[in-house]
Each structure stands twice: as C-alpha cells, then as structure tokens.
Design a protein around this motif. Structure first.
Motif, PDB file in Angstrom:
ATOM      1  N   THR A 118       0.931  -1.269   0.100  1.00 45.88           N
ATOM      2  CA  THR A 118       0.018   0.047  -0.007  1.00 45.88           C
ATOM      3  C   THR A 118       1.014   1.308  -0.071  1.00 45.88           C
ATOM      4  O   THR A 118       1.980   1.231   0.887  1.00 45.88           O
ATOM      5  N   LYS A 119       0.426   2.170  -0.999  1.00 45.54           N
ATOM      6  CA  LYS A 119       1.177   3.513  -0.891  1.00 45.54           C
ATOM      7  C   LYS A 119       0.686   4.150   0.083  1.00 45.54           C
ATOM      8  O   LYS A 119      -0.394   4.674   0.462  1.00 45.54           O
ATOM      9  N   THR A 167       6.001   2.342  -0.726  1.00 46.98           N
ATOM     10  CA  THR A 167       5.237   1.147  -0.925  1.00 46.98           C
ATOM     11  C   THR A 167       5.529   0.146   0.154  1.00 46.98           C
ATOM     12  O   THR A 167       5.025  -0.975   0.503  1.00 46.98           O
TER      13      THR A 167
END
Length: 267
Positions: A202-203, A216
């Motif tokens: 997930t960024k 990320t």
C-alpha cells in the motif's frame, strides 16, 4: 713554595682546565643540539621552541598540552622516564640525541574535521577521512571497515565519499617503524518513519520539513540537516480509510517515528 702550596696550585689548575673543557663541551653539544632541533622544527612544521640546559640534560619542549598530541623533545638519556610519563598523558615524544636526531612519526586521524574522535553525520553529507603523518616524508594509508580505500601516500591520505546509513570503522595505517594504527568510527544517520497495519504494497506518504516522500514499503526516510521539524501523515485509502496515529507532530532529525494505521473492520 712549599709542597702543600704546590699541590693546591696543581689541584686548582686541573679543576680550571676541567671546567674549561666542560664548558666548551657543553657549548659544542648545544650547537649540535640546536642544529638538530632546527632540522626537527622544519620536518615537523613546529614553531620556534624554548631551549633548556638543566644539569647537563639537554631538552627543548613546546608548550605542554597533552590533549592535543603535544610534541615533547628530550635528550635520549631521560627517554625512558619521559616515555612512560607522557604516554600516560597521550602526548607524543620525540627523542633527541646530542649527535643523532631520532624523529618518531606522529600520525593523526581526522573524521569530518574532528581530530582522533568518533563522529556522526546525516545521510547525504559527504564523509571526509584524512590521515596526516609527520614528518611528511613518511607514508600513511586509510582503511574503511577493514578494506583499504587509500594506498600508502606520502604525508597525507584523504578519502571523500557519501556513504549509506550505518556505522563505519575508519583506520589510519603507516609503515613507519613502531607506529600503531589509529581507529575511530563514523555513524551515518537518517530520519526514519515506520508504519504498521497497512496492507502489503500500500502506498503511503509523509511530509517532513516541507518535503513529501512516498513509499510502498513500511519505511520512509529523509535526509535533513540537524534540527527538529514538523511532520504530517495523511489518511490512506485502500480497502477502507486507514487513519494514522500520530497524524502530525515534531521529530528531531536522525531519529525514528512509528506510525500506526487503523485496521479496516471485518465485513
């Protein structure tokens, strides 16, 4: 003149002759010593030093400041006494003989301008390792974590590079006789934010000292000068809204801050 008076006259004559020889000998020795010391001053780039002749023991010293590798020059007849004394003070001893000048090598390691000292710098700052040896006709080299980075170089060895964060062992080496290696450490520091609870890949992003970095992975790093700066972390939209805690605050450079995101409720 009676026999006793003759003996007294002979005794005083011999004493006078011996005194003249001694004075001439001391003056000759002083001349040799001063010539040697002049050579020493040039070889070690020393200021003019005070000269002493005390009870037949010739010596010449600079101002004594043991914390700064002061150079002490003595007659070799008192070498052992002063060797032990000045070594305990972390001073440097140069042996002076009335006929021979014995120049003991003096080596100093500078890490980012600091003399014989461990140092820390921020990531992104160029490291400067410099080893200096006197007299400058001797040779010195540099090792980083046991690997030679500068070969034997006359007088001075210098290494400039921007290193990754971590701890580095810096060693100055010389092939001069009787000279020990000098080793100190440099720590390259970085400011780090570490997140938890976000789904893998997930960024997310952090703004620190006005700079926004995105990742990320679970870590975001910054290279900033020493100081304390504000940071902020926005919500992350993935399968739900992940709210960070803390979402803002201040952080001193070269330290780390944990960021915990909220977990999505089960559906």
């Amino acid at each position: 003149m009676n026999k006793k008076a003759q003996m007294i006259t002979i005794f005083f004559s011999l004493f006078l002759i011996l005194a003249i020889i001694t004075i001439l000998g001391i003056e000759y020795t002083n001349l040799q010593t001063n010539q040697n010391l002049n050579s020493l001053e040039q070889a070690y780039n020393l200021p003019k030093l005070e000269y002493y002749n005390f009870l037949g023991i010739l010596s010449k010293t600079s101002n004594i400041n043991p914390s700064n590798n002061t150079i002490i020059i003595l007659n070799s007849t008192v070498q052992n006494i002063y060797d032990n004394f000045f070594q305990n003070l972390n001073a440097t001893l140069l042996e002076l003989n009335t006929n021979n000048l014995i120049m003991r090598s003096v080596m100093t390691l500078y890490i980012n301008g600091k003399e014989n000292s461990n140092t820390s710098i921020g990531y992104g700052t160029q490291s400067n390792f410099t080893a200096v040896i006197l007299p400058n006709t001797d040779y010195v080299s540099l090792y980083l974590n046991g690997t030679k980075i500068v070969p034997l170089t006359q007088g001075k060895a210098t290494y400039l590079n921007t290193l990754q964060p971590g701890l580095y062992k810096v060693t100055a080496y010389s092939n001069a006789s009787g000279l020990k290696n000098i080793t100190y450490y440099e720590k390259v520091l970085i400011t780090t934010f570490i997140e938890s609870n976000l789904p893998s890949g997930t960024k997310w992003n952090v703004t620190y000292d006005g700079i926004t970095n995105t990742s990320t992975s679970d870590k975001i790093t910054f290279s900033v000068p020493p100081g304390t700066y504000s940071f902020s972390v926005p919500d992350v939209f993935a399968s739900c809204i992940h709210t960070p805690s803390p979402s803002s605050g201040t952080l001193t450079a070269y330290s780390s801050q944990s960021i915990t995101f909220s977990v999505c409720p089960h559906t």
